[in-house]
Motif scaffolding. Structure first.
Motif, PDB file in Angstrom:
ATOM      1  N   THR A 148      -8.752   7.123  -3.093  1.00 28.32           N
ATOM      2  CA  THR A 148      -8.413   6.335  -1.891  1.00 28.32           C
ATOM      3  C   THR A 148      -8.589   7.173  -0.621  1.00 28.32           C
ATOM      4  OG1 THR A 148      -6.696   5.370  -3.252  1.00 28.32           O
ATOM      5  CG2 THR A 148      -6.707   4.717  -0.968  1.00 28.32           C
ATOM      6  N   LEU A 175      -6.674  -0.429   3.904  1.00 24.84           N
ATOM      7  CA  LEU A 175      -5.614  -0.226   4.902  1.00 24.84           C
ATOM      8  C   LEU A 175      -4.817  -1.496   5.164  1.00 24.84           C
ATOM      9  CD1 LEU A 175      -7.481   2.065   7.459  1.00 24.84           C
ATOM     10  CD2 LEU A 175      -5.617   2.743   5.971  1.00 24.84           C
ATOM     11  N   GLN A 179      -2.773  -1.133   0.931  1.00 23.92           N
ATOM     12  CA  GLN A 179      -1.731  -0.228   1.419  1.00 23.92           C
ATOM     13  C   GLN A 179      -0.507  -0.999   1.908  1.00 23.92           C
ATOM     14  OE1 GLN A 179      -2.375   1.674   5.147  1.00 23.92           O
ATOM     15  NE2 GLN A 179      -1.389   3.568   4.561  1.00 23.92           N
TER      16      GLN A 179
ATOM     17  N   ALA B 176      -1.387   3.976  -1.449  1.00 22.04           N
ATOM     18  CA  ALA B 176      -0.866   3.949  -0.069  1.00 22.04           C
ATOM     19  C   ALA B 176      -0.810   5.358   0.511  1.00 22.04           C
ATOM     20  CB  ALA B 176       0.524   3.323  -0.055  1.00 22.04           C
ATOM     21  N   ALA B 179      -4.339   6.574   1.262  1.00 19.27           N
ATOM     22  CA  ALA B 179      -4.861   5.943   2.484  1.00 19.27           C
ATOM     23  C   ALA B 179      -4.219   6.571   3.725  1.00 19.27           C
ATOM     24  CB  ALA B 179      -4.592   4.442   2.446  1.00 19.27           C
ATOM     25  N   SER B 180      -2.891   6.787   3.667  1.00 19.41           N
ATOM     26  CA  SER B 180      -2.193   7.410   4.811  1.00 19.41           C
ATOM     27  C   SER B 180      -2.719   8.815   5.052  1.00 19.41           C
ATOM     28  CB  SER B 180      -0.690   7.513   4.544  1.00 19.41           C
ATOM     29  OG  SER B 180      -0.169   6.247   4.404  1.00 19.41           O
TER      30      SER B 180
END
Lengths: 211, 210
Positions: A148, A175, A179, B176, B179-180
């Protein structure tokens, strides 16, 4: 009593009043939450004075004792006095130190902005070196994280588009959709934790701030 | 001339901070101490202007409605300064208690009203909208929220169905975080590009100046 019970009572009374006023949107209660934010800032102003005083005293002690690297404390004082004196002069001259033509803002743009943004930019190198050491696809979880991160990084630069023209769209989907769920879950979890902690503070169960 | 001087100073300080990449050195320490010192003075002026002057002095001088209540934060703020006198430093606890009370009260209502209810409301999505992609996206969001919350539910052992669901949750969490992380790296890289661009344009400007 004065050292323990009164602070606990102050926290309880203020906390309860602030919560209750939320449910009474009429004067004089309606404005209280807004006023409380102002009060918070005013008290924060006094704590800022304490913080700066502590910093100034720390460097004074370092200078007086001629500790290792004492001459850097002179640099600290030069920076401090430069911003403070230009701030006072600008405040008197323009009535607002933050006037774009003031000497305070001139030094802010010349000194603080480059120092601050370079300090943050420097983190790019440390993040890169840390990820080089930490990023290992040891198991399925780590592989998900790695893949990712790589997709998001590539999808936000032109080379990503050149590699595969749908990569920016995939990044946006990650995103905005993939996410979103876990971030929302984490946010709900944090908020529930915050509510629990606030209740503990108001009810006097959590007392560590008094130690 | 002043412009050229400010470019020299800004470029020099940028390079001084970047010298840390070589290791901790006196040039970096110089820039670091200047940064801390300048910031301390800056925040003092900031607090005076935006907090004391605009939030306290101005409302009192203009006799704005409710200005009389400013006595409360001034009183507790003054108590905070008792930290300067060790014998009565314990009185500052009253100010801390007051700010903790305000913070807890505001957070309690703010978290429920501003985060929990809107986030839960936004998660109650239709799983069939007539559009395949939107339905799939909604399904992914709902599953992501539920499995993440289940992963953080520690009141029961993560075995059986709960264990399998929390496993899905951790995969969502990893995506998540990834991605962050990617997003943060790119933000830092763009800051770095900004600084390098500044250095390059500074050189060009100085060449033009001379």
């Amino acid at each position: 009593m004065l050292k323990k019970q009164i602070p606990l009572a102050i926290t309880f009374i203020t906390g309860v009043i602030i919560v209750v006023t939320f449910f009474i949107p009429h004067p004089p209660f309606g404005r209280l939450q807004q006023d409380a934010l102002t009060w918070y800032s005013v008290i924060f102003g006094f704590t800022m004075l304490l913080g700066v005083d502590s910093l100034v005293k720390f460097h004074y002690t370092k200078l007086r004792r001629r500790e290792k690297g004492w001459w850097f404390s002179i640099v600290f004082y030069c920076g401090f006095l430069l911003s403070f004196i230009t701030g006072v002069i600008s405040e008197v001259r323009f009535g607002d130190a933050f006037n774009i033509n003031s000497s305070f803002m001139y030094f802010y743009n010349t000194i603080l902005i480059p120092l601050q943004s370079t300090m943050f930019a420097l983190l790019a190198f440390f993040i890169a070196s840390a990820s080089y050491r930490a990023f290992r696809a040891r198991n399925i979880d780590a592989t998900f994280l790695l893949v990712t991160a790589v997709i998001v990084m590539l999808g936000r630069v032109p080379v990503g588009y050149m590699l595969w023209h749908k990569l920016p769209d995939l990044t946006s989907w990650i995103l905005n959709v993939l996410q979103l769920g876990p971030m929302r879950g984490i946010m709900i979890g944090i908020s529930l934790g915050t509510v629990a902690m606030s209740l503990r503070l108001i009810l006097g169960i959590e007392r560590t701030y008094l130690s | 001339m002043i412009e050229a001087l400010s470019i020299w100073v800004a470029a020099g300080l940028t390079l001084a901070i970047m010298s840390f990449l070589y290791g901790d050195n006196p040039v970096y320490k110089f820039a670091e101490h200047l940064y801390v010192g300048y910031s301390a003075g800056y925040w003092l002026i900031y607090t005076w202007h935006f907090t004391i002057k605009l939030m306290v002095i101005q409302p009192i001088a203009e006799k704005q409605p409710g200005a009389v209540w400013l006595v409360i934060p001034l009183f507790f703020g003054a108590l905070m300064l008792t930290r300067w006198f060790p014998r009565i430093a314990w009185i500052s606890r009253w100010s801390i208690a007051f700010t903790v009370g305000i913070g807890a009260g505001l957070t309690l209502t703010g978290a429920v009203h501003g985060y929990i209810i809107p986030q839960v409301k936004a998660t109650i999505l239709p799983l069939w909208t007539g559009n395949g992609l939107t339905s799939f996206n909604n399904f992914v969001i709902v599953v992501g929220v539920i499995t993440t919350l289940i992963y953080f539910f520690f009141s029961k052992p993560h075995t059986g169905v709960l264990g399998k669901t929390s496993k899905v949750g951790i995969l969502f969490i990893m995506v998540a975080f990834g991605a962050s992380f990617g997003y943060t790296v790119m933000a830092r890289i763009s800051l770095l590009i900004g600084r390098l661009d500044f250095l390059w344009s500074s050189i060009l400007k100085l060449v033009q100046f001379f």
